[in-house]
Write an enzyme that holds these catalytic residues in place. Structure first.
Site, PDB file in Angstrom:
ATOM      1  N   SER A 124       0.836  -1.217   0.000  1.00  0.00           N
ATOM      2  CA  SER A 124       0.000   0.000   0.000  1.00  0.00           C
ATOM      3  C   SER A 124       0.860   1.252   0.000  1.00  0.00           C
ATOM      4  O   SER A 124       1.962   1.255   0.549  1.00  0.00           O
ATOM      5  CB  SER A 124      -0.889  -0.007   1.261  1.00  0.00           C
ATOM      6  OG  SER A 124      -1.487   1.263   1.455  1.00  0.00           O
ATOM      7  N   TYR A 149      -1.924  -0.628  10.779  1.00  0.00           N
ATOM      8  CA  TYR A 149      -2.164  -1.250   9.462  1.00  0.00           C
ATOM      9  C   TYR A 149      -0.985  -0.949   8.532  1.00  0.00           C
ATOM     10  O   TYR A 149      -0.414  -1.846   7.915  1.00  0.00           O
ATOM     11  CB  TYR A 149      -3.467  -0.724   8.855  1.00  0.00           C
ATOM     12  CG  TYR A 149      -3.533  -0.938   7.358  1.00  0.00           C
ATOM     13  CD1 TYR A 149      -3.265   0.116   6.487  1.00  0.00           C
ATOM     14  CD2 TYR A 149      -3.789  -2.187   6.828  1.00  0.00           C
ATOM     15  CE1 TYR A 149      -3.278  -0.088   5.121  1.00  0.00           C
ATOM     16  CE2 TYR A 149      -3.811  -2.394   5.467  1.00  0.00           C
ATOM     17  CZ  TYR A 149      -3.548  -1.330   4.611  1.00  0.00           C
ATOM     18  OH  TYR A 149      -3.546  -1.540   3.261  1.00  0.00           O
ATOM     19  N   LYS A 153       2.074  -3.454   6.705  1.00  0.00           N
ATOM     20  CA  LYS A 153       2.474  -3.499   5.290  1.00  0.00           C
ATOM     21  C   LYS A 153       3.976  -3.266   5.153  1.00  0.00           C
ATOM     22  O   LYS A 153       4.676  -3.983   4.422  1.00  0.00           O
ATOM     23  CB  LYS A 153       1.710  -2.451   4.481  1.00  0.00           C
ATOM     24  CG  LYS A 153       0.227  -2.723   4.315  1.00  0.00           C
ATOM     25  CD  LYS A 153      -0.051  -4.033   3.583  1.00  0.00           C
ATOM     26  CE  LYS A 153      -1.526  -4.233   3.302  1.00  0.00           C
ATOM     27  NZ  LYS A 153      -1.809  -5.514   2.630  1.00  0.00           N
TER      28      LYS A 153
HETATM   29  C1  WQD Z   1      -9.837   9.376   0.887  1.00  0.00           C
HETATM   30  C2  WQD Z   1     -10.159  10.841   1.172  1.00  0.00           C
HETATM   31  C3  WQD Z   1     -10.580  11.342   3.479  1.00  0.00           C
HETATM   32  C4  WQD Z   1     -14.333   9.156   3.873  1.00  0.00           C
HETATM   33  C5  WQD Z   1      -7.067   4.448   2.787  1.00  0.00           C
HETATM   34  C6  WQD Z   1      -5.935   3.694   3.405  1.00  0.00           C
HETATM   35  C7  WQD Z   1      -5.055   3.149   2.320  1.00  0.00           C
HETATM   36  C8  WQD Z   1      -5.877   2.325   1.369  1.00  0.00           C
HETATM   37  C9  WQD Z   1      -6.996   3.165   0.781  1.00  0.00           C
HETATM   38  C10 WQD Z   1      -5.781   0.026   2.023  1.00  0.00           C
HETATM   39  C11 WQD Z   1      -9.477  11.354   2.440  1.00  0.00           C
HETATM   40  C12 WQD Z   1     -11.814  11.599   2.618  1.00  0.00           C
HETATM   41  C13 WQD Z   1     -13.153   9.688   3.360  1.00  0.00           C
HETATM   42  C14 WQD Z   1     -15.400  10.036   4.241  1.00  0.00           C
HETATM   43  C15 WQD Z   1     -14.069  11.892   3.538  1.00  0.00           C
HETATM   44  N1  WQD Z   1      -6.405   1.190   2.011  1.00  0.00           N
HETATM   45  N2  WQD Z   1     -13.048  11.036   3.188  1.00  0.00           N
HETATM   46  N3  WQD Z   1     -15.230  11.374   4.044  1.00  0.00           N
HETATM   47  O1  WQD Z   1      -7.465   7.361   3.626  1.00  0.00           O
HETATM   48  O2  WQD Z   1      -6.654   7.898   1.264  1.00  0.00           O
HETATM   49  O3  WQD Z   1      -6.556   5.557   2.099  1.00  0.00           O
HETATM   50  O4  WQD Z   1      -7.774   3.634   1.880  1.00  0.00           O
HETATM   51  O5  WQD Z   1      -4.755  -0.250   1.443  1.00  0.00           O
HETATM   52  O6  WQD Z   1      -4.050   2.342   2.898  1.00  0.00           O
HETATM   53  O7  WQD Z   1      -5.161   4.592   4.166  1.00  0.00           O
HETATM   54  O8  WQD Z   1      -8.750   6.571   1.584  1.00  0.00           O
HETATM   55  O9  WQD Z   1     -11.120   6.651   0.960  1.00  0.00           O
HETATM   56  O10 WQD Z   1     -10.511   6.599   3.434  1.00  0.00           O
HETATM   57  O11 WQD Z   1     -10.100   8.671   2.104  1.00  0.00           O
HETATM   58  O12 WQD Z   1     -13.948  13.126   3.377  1.00  0.00           O
HETATM   59  O13 WQD Z   1     -16.478   9.606   4.721  1.00  0.00           O
HETATM   60  O14 WQD Z   1     -11.559  10.972   1.391  1.00  0.00           O
HETATM   61  O15 WQD Z   1     -10.423  12.370   4.445  1.00  0.00           O
HETATM   62  O16 WQD Z   1      -9.079  12.686   2.229  1.00  0.00           O
HETATM   63  P1  WQD Z   1      -7.331   6.964   2.201  1.00  0.00           P
HETATM   64  P2  WQD Z   1     -10.190   7.064   2.057  1.00  0.00           P
END
Ligand code: WQD
Length: 334
Positions: A124, A149, A153
């Site tokens: 990741s 997490y 990785k």
């Molecule tokens: C993306 C953006 C949130 C939800 C994570 C893991 C990464 C990988 C992918 C496993 C951010 C914003 C989110 C919400 C929001 N997973 N958001 N409201 O955090 O970039 O990555 O998932 O491998 O390892 O860290 O993805 O989709 O959670 O967030 O505003 O209800 O959307 O703040 O900016 P992230 P995400």
């Protein structure tokens, strides 16, 4: 090749299984169904016309893994199995270290006993940590993760590197995913997390489907063009195809290599949200809330190496990602 997919009924595993079978390979799946559904096996068969051999088992279970490798000649493994919720990992870190590390150690020990020497690992972008400048490049230091997490990785990457140092005829590819989203065009398989989604796209899709009331945008005061965080969203089918290229790459060489799978472009939360609303003609009520702990303002890939060594790059657009995510919800809400 006969390929074992650990966690192969999960979101990325199932899409990779479809592309694997479409490419003429055979697939064996080991999955404990802790975050996947047995029905996905039927959907894979419906999409491809082929039914993978399936073992409902935990990859930590030595006897179960011994049985998988005894009953099947496994040429290569794609290792997806693992707990993957960032927030949850902060609440139950021991479960994450136990599960994600033990499953990997048991898998590698079983592969060694059976002379299986090709591994593609589901890593990741989180291994790049908070201090590297974007776009992230594979040769950047990866020594500070931001959650248990992420540490699992980074630790698994190190375990694999050390194993390859001791076994130079082994071949491993560490695929560093950015933000996989979307679903297969059939709408039969897609991102279907247990409970309330942590990730943005499935949350948006469920609000659009009236399964959740509204989206909270976690902060609009970041140093980005529209104040919301930038992420490298890539279509899960493009990601899946990248795994097939990685298998071929692993078969041609020995040693270990880390490769980003991303588009190289940063898309903001609001851009993704408004694209989803526009292409699907749906309403997604949202409010602007406070920042989420641990979020980085910008996270996107330098995607050059994957194109150079895997001859792979993404083909699908953000519109495709949004359209297919919604189609999955529509197909499963009937
Ligand atoms: C993306 C953006 C949130 C939800 C994570 C893991 C990464 C990988 C992918 C496993 C951010 C914003 C989110 C919400 C929001 N997973 N958001 N409201 O955090 O970039 O990555 O998932 O491998 O390892 O860290 O993805 O989709 O959670 O967030 O505003 O209800 O959307 O703040 O900016 P992230 P995400």
């Amino acid at each position: 090749m006969n390929v074992l997919l650990t966690g192969g009924l999960g979101y990325i595993g199932s899409h990779t299984c479809v592309e694997l079978l479409n490419a003429g390979h055979q697939a064996v799946i080991a999955d404990n169904l802790c975050n996947a559904y047995g029905s996905v096996l039927d959907y894979i068969e419906q999409i491809t016309g082929k039914r993978p051999i399936f073992y409902e088992c935990d990859v930590q279970d030595r006897d179960a893994m011994e049985r998988v490798f005894t009953e099947n000649k496994i040429d290569a493994v794609i290792h997806f199995a693992g707990l993957k919720a960032v927030g949850e990992s902060c609440r139950i870190p021991l479960a994450y270290y136990r599960n994600n590390l033990d499953s990997t150690l048991t898998l590698l020990e079983t592969m060694e006993r059976h002379g299986c020497k090709r591994l593609v690992f589901s890593s990741s972008a989180t291994v790049y940590g908070p201090d590297n400048p974007v776009p992230y490049r594979e040769d950047m230091p990866c020594h500070v993760a931001t959650s248990p997490y992420g540490w699992t990785k980074a630790m698994i990457e190190q375990i694999i590197r050390d194993y390859v140092s001791a076994n130079p005829d082994f071949s491993a590819v560490l695929l560093r995913y950015f933000n996989p989203v979307g679903a297969h065009e059939s709408g039969l398989i897609g991102d279907d997390p247990n409970g309330v989604p942590n990730n943005l796209m499935p949350y948006i899709a469920r609000v659009a489907g009236r399964q959740l009331e509204k989206l909270t945008v976690f902060g609009d005061d970041y140093d980005t063009p529209d104040g919301t965080c930038l992420r490298d969203y890539l279509h899960v089918v493009d990601l899946a195809k990248g795994h097939i290229c990685a298998l071929d790459y692993a078969a041609e060489r020995t040693g270990v290599d880390a490769i980003n799978l991303g588009t190289g472009n940063g898309v903001s939360v609001l851009e993704l949200l408004h694209t989803f609303i526009r292409v699907n003609g749906v309403d997604v009520p949202y409010v602007i809330g406070g920042r989420r702990d641990g979020d980085l303002a910008r996270c996107y890939a330098n995607a050059e190496k994957a194109e150079r060594v895997l001859h792979w790059k993404t083909e699908k657009t953000v519109e495709d990602m949004c359209r297919d995510s919604w189609n999955f919800i529509v197909k499963h809400s009937k």
